[in-house]
Motif scaffolding. Structure first.
Motif, PDB file in Angstrom:
ATOM      1  N   GLU A 120       1.150  -1.268  -0.185  1.00 20.26           N
ATOM      2  CA  GLU A 120      -0.158   0.077  -0.207  1.00 20.26           C
ATOM      3  C   GLU A 120       0.643   1.229   0.642  1.00 20.26           C
ATOM      4  OE1 GLU A 120      -3.817   0.887   2.369  1.00 20.26           O
ATOM      5  OE2 GLU A 120      -1.745   0.777   3.756  1.00 20.26           O
ATOM      6  N   ASN A 121       1.931   1.369   0.741  1.00 18.42           N
ATOM      7  CA  ASN A 121       2.880   2.278   0.642  1.00 18.42           C
ATOM      8  C   ASN A 121       3.786   2.479  -0.376  1.00 18.42           C
ATOM      9  OD1 ASN A 121       2.100   2.356   3.398  1.00 18.42           O
ATOM     10  ND2 ASN A 121       3.831   1.769   4.579  1.00 18.42           N
ATOM     11  N   ARG A 122       4.185   1.476  -1.619  1.00 13.91           N
ATOM     12  CA  ARG A 122       4.464   1.823  -2.705  1.00 13.91           C
ATOM     13  C   ARG A 122       3.727   1.413  -3.527  1.00 13.91           C
ATOM     14  NH1 ARG A 122       7.335   0.046   1.639  1.00 13.91           N
ATOM     15  NH2 ARG A 122       9.233   0.690   1.891  1.00 13.91           N
ATOM     16  N   ILE A 123       2.342   1.162  -3.541  1.00 16.06           N
ATOM     17  CA  ILE A 123       1.251   0.987  -4.795  1.00 16.06           C
ATOM     18  C   ILE A 123       2.249   2.433  -5.650  1.00 16.06           C
ATOM     19  CG2 ILE A 123      -0.156   4.003  -4.140  1.00 16.06           C
ATOM     20  CD1 ILE A 123      -1.776   0.028  -5.176  1.00 16.06           C
ATOM     21  N   ASP A 124       2.619   3.707  -6.001  1.00 19.49           N
ATOM     22  CA  ASP A 124       3.139   3.873  -7.428  1.00 19.49           C
ATOM     23  C   ASP A 124       3.915   3.622  -7.600  1.00 19.49           C
ATOM     24  OD1 ASP A 124       0.900   5.363  -7.477  1.00 19.49           O
ATOM     25  OD2 ASP A 124       1.782   6.853  -5.936  1.00 19.49           O
ATOM     26  N   LYS A 125       5.351   2.347  -6.993  1.00 18.50           N
ATOM     27  CA  LYS A 125       5.822   1.826  -7.032  1.00 18.50           C
ATOM     28  C   LYS A 125       5.941   0.469  -7.684  1.00 18.50           C
ATOM     29  CE  LYS A 125       8.478   5.599  -4.467  1.00 18.50           C
ATOM     30  NZ  LYS A 125       9.166   6.033  -3.635  1.00 18.50           N
ATOM     31  N   LEU A 126       5.656  -0.358  -7.313  1.00 18.37           N
ATOM     32  CA  LEU A 126       5.249  -1.804  -7.309  1.00 18.37           C
ATOM     33  C   LEU A 126       6.181  -2.136  -8.818  1.00 18.37           C
ATOM     34  CD1 LEU A 126       1.186  -2.240  -6.442  1.00 18.37           C
ATOM     35  CD2 LEU A 126       3.403  -2.736  -4.980  1.00 18.37           C
ATOM     36  N   ASN A 127       5.627  -1.127  -9.694  1.00 17.63           N
ATOM     37  CA  ASN A 127       6.746  -2.480 -11.069  1.00 17.63           C
ATOM     38  C   ASN A 127       7.841  -1.491 -11.150  1.00 17.63           C
ATOM     39  OD1 ASN A 127       3.396  -3.852 -11.642  1.00 17.63           O
ATOM     40  ND2 ASN A 127       2.698  -2.015 -11.947  1.00 17.63           N
ATOM     41  N   LYS A 128       8.269  -0.994 -10.164  1.00 13.46           N
ATOM     42  CA  LYS A 128       9.428  -0.188  -9.928  1.00 13.46           C
ATOM     43  C   LYS A 128      10.649  -1.744 -10.018  1.00 13.46           C
ATOM     44  CE  LYS A 128       9.131   4.314 -10.206  1.00 13.46           C
ATOM     45  NZ  LYS A 128       9.534   5.641  -9.585  1.00 13.46           N
ATOM     46  N   PRO A 129      11.551  -2.260 -10.788  1.00 13.02           N
ATOM     47  CA  PRO A 129      12.432  -2.980 -10.838  1.00 13.02           C
ATOM     48  C   PRO A 129      13.421  -2.919  -8.536  1.00 13.02           C
ATOM     49  CG  PRO A 129      13.098  -1.948 -12.460  1.00 13.02           C
ATOM     50  CD  PRO A 129      12.153  -1.537 -11.727  1.00 13.02           C
ATOM     51  N   ARG A 130      13.700  -2.122  -9.085  1.00 15.70           N
ATOM     52  CA  ARG A 130      13.852  -1.422  -6.693  1.00 15.70           C
ATOM     53  C   ARG A 130      12.995  -2.333  -5.776  1.00 15.70           C
ATOM     54  NH1 ARG A 130      15.483   4.399  -4.129  1.00 15.70           N
ATOM     55  NH2 ARG A 130      16.685   3.149  -1.901  1.00 15.70           N
ATOM     56  N   THR A 131      11.757  -1.610  -6.143  1.00 14.52           N
ATOM     57  CA  THR A 131      10.532  -2.273  -5.733  1.00 14.52           C
ATOM     58  C   THR A 131      10.338  -3.856  -5.194  1.00 14.52           C
ATOM     59  OG1 THR A 131       9.653  -0.037  -6.007  1.00 14.52           O
ATOM     60  CG2 THR A 131       7.782  -2.093  -4.746  1.00 14.52           C
ATOM     61  N   VAL A 132      10.624  -4.490  -6.674  1.00 13.60           N
ATOM     62  CA  VAL A 132      10.341  -5.707  -7.008  1.00 13.60           C
ATOM     63  C   VAL A 132      11.480  -6.760  -6.042  1.00 13.60           C
ATOM     64  CG1 VAL A 132      10.483  -7.419  -8.900  1.00 13.60           C
ATOM     65  CG2 VAL A 132       9.162  -5.733  -9.198  1.00 13.60           C
ATOM     66  N   LEU A 133      12.788  -5.840  -6.810  1.00 10.43           N
ATOM     67  CA  LEU A 133      13.375  -6.872  -6.053  1.00 10.43           C
ATOM     68  C   LEU A 133      13.252  -6.526  -3.803  1.00 10.43           C
ATOM     69  CD1 LEU A 133      16.674  -5.188  -7.969  1.00 10.43           C
ATOM     70  CD2 LEU A 133      15.042  -7.700  -8.184  1.00 10.43           C
ATOM     71  N   PHE A 134      13.548  -5.054  -3.656  1.00  6.13           N
ATOM     72  CA  PHE A 134      13.306  -5.216  -2.406  1.00  6.13           C
ATOM     73  C   PHE A 134      12.651  -6.553  -2.178  1.00  6.13           C
ATOM     74  CE2 PHE A 134      12.286  -1.914   1.315  1.00  6.13           C
ATOM     75  CZ  PHE A 134      13.228  -2.711   2.228  1.00  6.13           C
ATOM     76  N   ALA A 135      11.192  -6.136  -2.733  1.00  5.02           N
ATOM     77  CA  ALA A 135      10.350  -7.278  -1.786  1.00  5.02           C
ATOM     78  C   ALA A 135       9.736  -9.340  -1.741  1.00  5.02           C
ATOM     79  CB  ALA A 135       8.817  -7.435  -2.777  1.00  5.02           C
ATOM     80  N   VAL A 136      10.638  -8.853  -3.177  1.00 12.67           N
ATOM     81  CA  VAL A 136      11.330 -10.708  -2.643  1.00 12.67           C
ATOM     82  C   VAL A 136      12.529 -10.575  -2.256  1.00 12.67           C
ATOM     83  CG1 VAL A 136      13.121 -12.314  -4.442  1.00 12.67           C
ATOM     84  CG2 VAL A 136      11.030 -11.262  -5.731  1.00 12.67           C
ATOM     85  N   LEU A 137      13.667  -9.608  -1.594  1.00  8.00           N
ATOM     86  CA  LEU A 137      14.253  -9.988  -1.036  1.00  8.00           C
ATOM     87  C   LEU A 137      13.851  -9.826   0.587  1.00  8.00           C
ATOM     88  CD1 LEU A 137      17.108  -9.649   0.210  1.00  8.00           C
ATOM     89  CD2 LEU A 137      17.457  -7.496   0.517  1.00  8.00           C
ATOM     90  N   LEU A 138      12.583  -8.821   0.842  1.00  5.79           N
ATOM     91  CA  LEU A 138      12.120  -9.496   1.891  1.00  5.79           C
ATOM     92  C   LEU A 138      11.136 -10.687   2.386  1.00  5.79           C
ATOM     93  CD1 LEU A 138       9.878  -5.658   2.644  1.00  5.79           C
ATOM     94  CD2 LEU A 138      12.762  -6.655   3.727  1.00  5.79           C
ATOM     95  N   ILE A 139      10.775 -11.582   1.451  1.00  2.39           N
ATOM     96  CA  ILE A 139       9.914 -12.402   1.873  1.00  2.39           C
ATOM     97  C   ILE A 139      10.951 -13.486   1.437  1.00  2.39           C
ATOM     98  CG2 ILE A 139       9.320 -12.475  -1.229  1.00  2.39           C
ATOM     99  CD1 ILE A 139       7.652 -14.298   2.093  1.00  2.39           C
TER     100      ILE A 139
END
Length: 369
Positions: A120-139
């Motif tokens: 929700e906090n990154r709704i405008d950045k969900l498809n940016k590589p940085r967000t994708v990689l960060f989310a994958v790293l966290l999970i």
């Protein structure tokens, strides 16, 4: 933190489905192993109390601490690896002051809450590589801690729920297509390598590979495949109406102790044998109705985080039920996982009730049309 709500907005239908399934589970557990029934009843009472309390807390206030929730989940899983209690060849439990629980069950709910606010906090950045990689790293950190227990089934469930949450948050179809183009060939190659008899790999434990072989070639692995084969026999022997709960039929697979963990991992086998095809359909229908009700609540949520909490719980109930039932019916290799609200397991039961509590709170704050 606490708000005033209207009683008319409380999703009593969801509570009814959950209570009905839990009561049915208690009856079947009592038939599978009487010694566990009282504990399951206590777990249900505790779960209902906790569910009601959680349902009255504003989920948006709770999500303000989403990083603390993530860290708490990671710490609990790390403690399992450091000071966990071993049982049945795996270290999945913590024992604190005589109270033993399984952190991975709690972590499922905590991660749903975390990623609901994270996306929700990154709704405008969900498809940016940085967000994708960060989310994958966290999970990925959490998945690594879970699989090291080892607990492959929970690892798969958490990974699937994460994918569902990211998709519902608004992940681009182009990114999904790109990931599939890469992952499918890699998965095919990986499975081919793993299935080689002399493969030198470290992704799966030897017992996990043996379970896969036993599933594919049961006649070649009789000592490893007997549990699933007996489970299939038990379900089929119940026919339409079943043999009845607490029966003393000498031909019963359950009474002959031909199924391990009939009160937990293979509870659906007992359902099939003693309640028949009709009982199995009732269990499947109730699990489906709970997941559907969660989706309906999420559809009317005011914020994206509310929608994601409900979607995450729906995915968790649906996919965990699918995995458990698929194992007991021989559709998938043997792996230990509970059937939501039915199997014995106090941590699992109370954790699911907590998750439903958050869904109920989302339902109390839905959009008005």
């Amino acid at each position: 933190m606490l708000r005033q709500y209207k009683l008319s907005d409380y999703r009593f239908r969801l509570v009814l489905w959950v209570a009905a399934l839990s009561i049915l589970g208690i009856l079947v557990i009592g038939s599978a192993n009487q010694s566990y029934q009282r504990q399951q009843i206590a777990g249900m009472i505790l779960g209902i109390v906790v569910m009601v309390i959680v349902s009255l807390f504003d989920y948006k206030w709770v999500l303000n601490f989403y990083w603390l929730i993530y860290l708490a989940a990671a710490v609990l899983l790390l403690l399992v690896l450091l000071v966990g209690v071993e049982a049945n060849g795996a270290v999945r439990w913590l024992n604190i002051a005589g109270f033993q629980f399984q952190p991975s069950d709690i972590a499922k709910i905590m991660l749903i809450l975390f990623f609901a606010r994270f996306f929700e906090n990154r709704i405008d950045k969900l498809n940016k590589p940085r967000t994708v990689l960060f989310a994958v790293l966290l999970i990925g950190i959490q998945l690594f801690l879970i699989i090291r227990e080892p607990n492959l089934s929970t690892t798969i469930i958490v990974a699937v729920v994460f994918c569902v949450l990211y998709f519902m948050a608004g992940l681009s179809y182009k990114i999904i297509a790109g990931i599939l183009l890469v992952c499918i060939p890699v998965a095919v190659i990986g499975v081919s390598v793993l299935m080689q008899p002399q493969s030198d790999q470290s992704l799966l434990e030897n017992y996990q590979l043996t379970r896969i072989y036993a599933w594919l070639y049961p006649e070649d692995y009789p000592s490893e495949s007997f549990q699933q084969q007996n489970s299939i026999v038990a379900i089929g022997s119940g026919q339409l109406y079943g043999k009845g709960l607490n029966n003393d039929d000498v031909s019963s697979v359950k009474n002959g102790n031909f199924i391990s963990f009939p009160q937990s991992d293979f509870i659906f086998s007992v359902v099939g044998e003693e309640l028949g095809f009709i009982g199995c359909c009732i269990i499947v229908l109730l699990e489906f109705l709970i997941a559907l009700e969660c989706l309906m609540v999420g559809r009317r949520a005011r914020e994206l985080s509310g929608t994601l909490i409900c979607t995450g719980m729906a995915a968790l109930v649906f996919f965990q039920s699918f995995l458990n039932i698929s194992v007991t019916t021989g559709l998938l290799p043997n792996t230990g996982i509970t059937l939501p609200f039915v199997s014995y397991g106090l941590t699992s039961l109370v954790s699911f009730y907590i998750g439903i509590g958050f869904v109920l709170n989302v339902g109390l704050q839905t959009k008005k049309y």
